[in-house]
Enzyme design. Structure first.
Site, mmCIF file in Angstrom:
data_model
loop_
_atom_site.group_PDB
_atom_site.id
_atom_site.type_symbol
_atom_site.label_atom_id
_atom_site.label_comp_id
_atom_site.label_asym_id
_atom_site.label_seq_id
_atom_site.Cartn_x
_atom_site.Cartn_y
_atom_site.Cartn_z
ATOM 1 N N HIS A 65 0.805 -1.221 0.000
ATOM 2 C CA HIS A 65 0.000 0.000 0.000
ATOM 3 C C HIS A 65 0.839 1.273 0.000
ATOM 4 O O HIS A 65 0.296 2.366 -0.189
ATOM 5 C CB HIS A 65 -0.940 0.004 1.212
ATOM 6 C CG HIS A 65 -2.171 -0.814 1.001
ATOM 7 N ND1 HIS A 65 -2.137 -2.183 0.831
ATOM 8 C CD2 HIS A 65 -3.483 -0.471 0.906
ATOM 9 C CE1 HIS A 65 -3.367 -2.636 0.660
ATOM 10 N NE2 HIS A 65 -4.191 -1.617 0.696
ATOM 11 N N LYS A 119 -14.299 -8.622 -8.952
ATOM 12 C CA LYS A 119 -13.420 -9.437 -9.798
ATOM 13 C C LYS A 119 -12.747 -10.529 -8.987
ATOM 14 O O LYS A 119 -12.649 -11.687 -9.437
ATOM 15 C CB LYS A 119 -12.369 -8.528 -10.448
ATOM 16 C CG LYS A 119 -11.595 -9.181 -11.586
ATOM 17 C CD LYS A 119 -10.779 -8.146 -12.336
ATOM 18 C CE LYS A 119 -10.127 -8.768 -13.560
ATOM 19 N NZ LYS A 119 -9.399 -7.762 -14.369
ATOM 20 N N ASP A 120 -12.291 -10.188 -7.787
ATOM 21 C CA ASP A 120 -11.686 -11.202 -6.918
ATOM 22 C C ASP A 120 -12.722 -12.233 -6.494
ATOM 23 O O ASP A 120 -12.405 -13.417 -6.324
ATOM 24 C CB ASP A 120 -11.072 -10.549 -5.682
ATOM 25 C CG ASP A 120 -9.797 -9.787 -6.001
ATOM 26 O OD1 ASP A 120 -9.156 -10.124 -7.009
ATOM 27 O OD2 ASP A 120 -9.454 -8.863 -5.248
ATOM 28 N N GLU A 160 6.252 -33.930 -1.484
ATOM 29 C CA GLU A 160 5.040 -33.473 -2.162
ATOM 30 C C GLU A 160 5.427 -32.746 -3.447
ATOM 31 O O GLU A 160 6.549 -32.261 -3.589
ATOM 32 C CB GLU A 160 4.240 -32.542 -1.248
ATOM 33 C CG GLU A 160 3.640 -33.237 -0.033
ATOM 34 C CD GLU A 160 2.415 -34.071 -0.346
ATOM 35 O OE1 GLU A 160 2.445 -34.821 -1.353
ATOM 36 O OE2 GLU A 160 1.439 -33.991 0.405
#
Length: 439
Positions: A219, A247-248, A291
């Protein structure tokens, strides 16, 4: 970054006015993710993945807290406690599958987030600190994921802990004492399981703190954008809410469709069947692999098969195992230096033709090869392919990228973000960077 045209938070209700004076949390939220935070108007869906990563972290913390209530960090009952969670605890199976597949989705989101940053040079000024904190978060994620993988105390958990902690023994002089200190003994046992459980529970909260710093650092200069051009005028931005929250939200919906498909229909697709067998120190699995999100770095580790020696003398300078360990950690640590390795004044890969070719036809295939080789047996041709890919990986960041950034001729940049979205604006161009927003 100071936006003179950003809307100020002005509470109307007496209760909100009281809160704003005594504990201004509503103002903080408004300025962070509300109409008080202007964002470049041209952000693509690649900018959704930061929010998705935050959502994944929240899911992991919430499900992890519930699982910790029923898990027993003791080698004789750890595996049985997982079975207890799956069979006897109400909705325990869902919590376990949500947590397990949430880790897979978390890393998938983070990898896309990282490669978006690499393509659009999000590590460049004035956003170096955002990138550096992001790399720290990635390292913490890897440590947390490794320790979480040990907790079920299945075959792959035990032998994964044995192999990964064994890497520390390659360090000269202090390696073996360090390995014993980490494990609390000479092999993974109760002491190691308790330590890994404690750290696995604690580190997500450390990651959450780093995420707050990451957002805070974001920010200050404001968000980057696909053009790499900084905000110059009011028309370059739109409020974060409602435009990017919507949008998110759409991106989150797509993410949840994939996530719930894994949780409810394919919960064990990304796991290893060997980990469904209780740990047995006397039975080594035929193929020990981590993994999938560790595959590239595991391939780099195994790419070093020869000692570094003085020519014609046979004197060993660095053993192959130590070379692999140094390369594995170095492959991530070199990301800390990207802001200074890439000297191009242009940020976006869209306007860097040579960089773009090396990114899509060099780095991306290189990482794909490392992903494949990391999960493959330590045999030919996978060892040779991982050696070639490892060599190119370091060559790309340490040699190719600095040379390209110094020599390539970038394509013309748009004058402003508005021009990139709406076309040329002669009035804006005449006003230049000193154009003031309308009153």
């Amino acid at each position: 970054m100071s936006f003179p045209w950003a809307k100020e938070y002005t509470p109307q209700h007496p209760l909100m006015q009281f809160l704003d004076e005594k504990l201004p949390l509503p103002r903080l939220v408004y300025n962070a993710v509300g109409a008080g935070y202007p964002v470049p108007r041209n952000l693509s869906y690649f900018w959704n993945f930061g929010v998705l990563a935050g959502f994944c972290l929240m899911v992991q913390i919430l499900t992890g807290v519930v699982l910790a209530m029923h898990y027993a960090a003791e080698t004789t009952v750890a595996f049985a406690s997982i079975e207890h969670i799956m069979r006897d605890v109400n909705w325990g199976w869902m919590m376990r599958y949500a947590h397990m597949n949430g880790a897979h989705m978390f890393f998938a989101v983070i990898y896309i987030h990282i490669f978006r940053g690499l393509f659009y040079s999000s590590y460049k000024a004035p956003r170096e600190m955002i990138w550096l904190i992001g790399v720290v978060i990635f390292l913490l994620m890897m440590a947390t994921a490794f320790m979480g993988y040990v907790l079920p105390w299945g075959q792959m958990s035990f032998w994964g802990a044995q192999v990964i902690t064994g890497l520390f023994s390659a360090i000269p002089l202090v390696g073996e004492p360090l390995q014993i200190w980490i494990l609390g003994g000479y092999a993974p046992d109760n002491a190691a399981l308790n330590r890994f459980f404690s750290l696995h529970f604690l580190l997500p909260f450390v990651i959450a703190g780093c995420v707050i710093l990451h957002i805070w650092a974001l920010h200050i200069p404001g968000s980057s954008n696909p053009t790499g051009v900084e905000v110059k005028q009011e028309s370059d931005t739109i409020p974060f809410h409602p435009y990017y929250t919507a949008k998110d939200g759409f991106g989150l919906g797509i993410f949840l469709l994939i996530y719930f498909t894994l949780v409810f229909f394919l919960p064990n697709m990304l796991g290893h069947v060997e980990n469904s067998i209780p740990a047995n120190p006397l039975s080594t699995p035929a193929h020990i692999v981590p993994e999938w999100y560790f595959y590239p770095f595991y391939a780099i580790l195994r790419a070093f098969t020869y000692d570094l020696t003085i020519p014609f003398t046979g004197v060993v300078l660095i053993q192959a195992k130590l070379l692999g360990v140094l390369a594995m950690f170095g492959s991530i640590l070199l990301w800390f230096f990207l802001p200074w390795l890439d000297k191009s004044p242009v940020k976006s890969g869209h306007y860097r033709p040579v960089f773009r070719k090396f990114f899509w036809f060099g780095l991306i295939p290189c990482m794909a090869v490392l992903f494949v080789c990391g999960g493959a047996p330590a045999a030919e041709p996978y060892v040779m392919l991982s050696q070639i890919a490892t060599a190119y990986y370091f060559l790309h960041f340490l040699v190719i990228l600095p040379i390209i950034s110094s020599l390539e001729s970038p394509e013309p940049l748009p004058f402003s973000i508005t021009e990139a979205v709406l076309g040329k604006d002669d009035n804006a161009k005449l006003g230049g960077a000193t154009a003031q927003p309308a009153e």
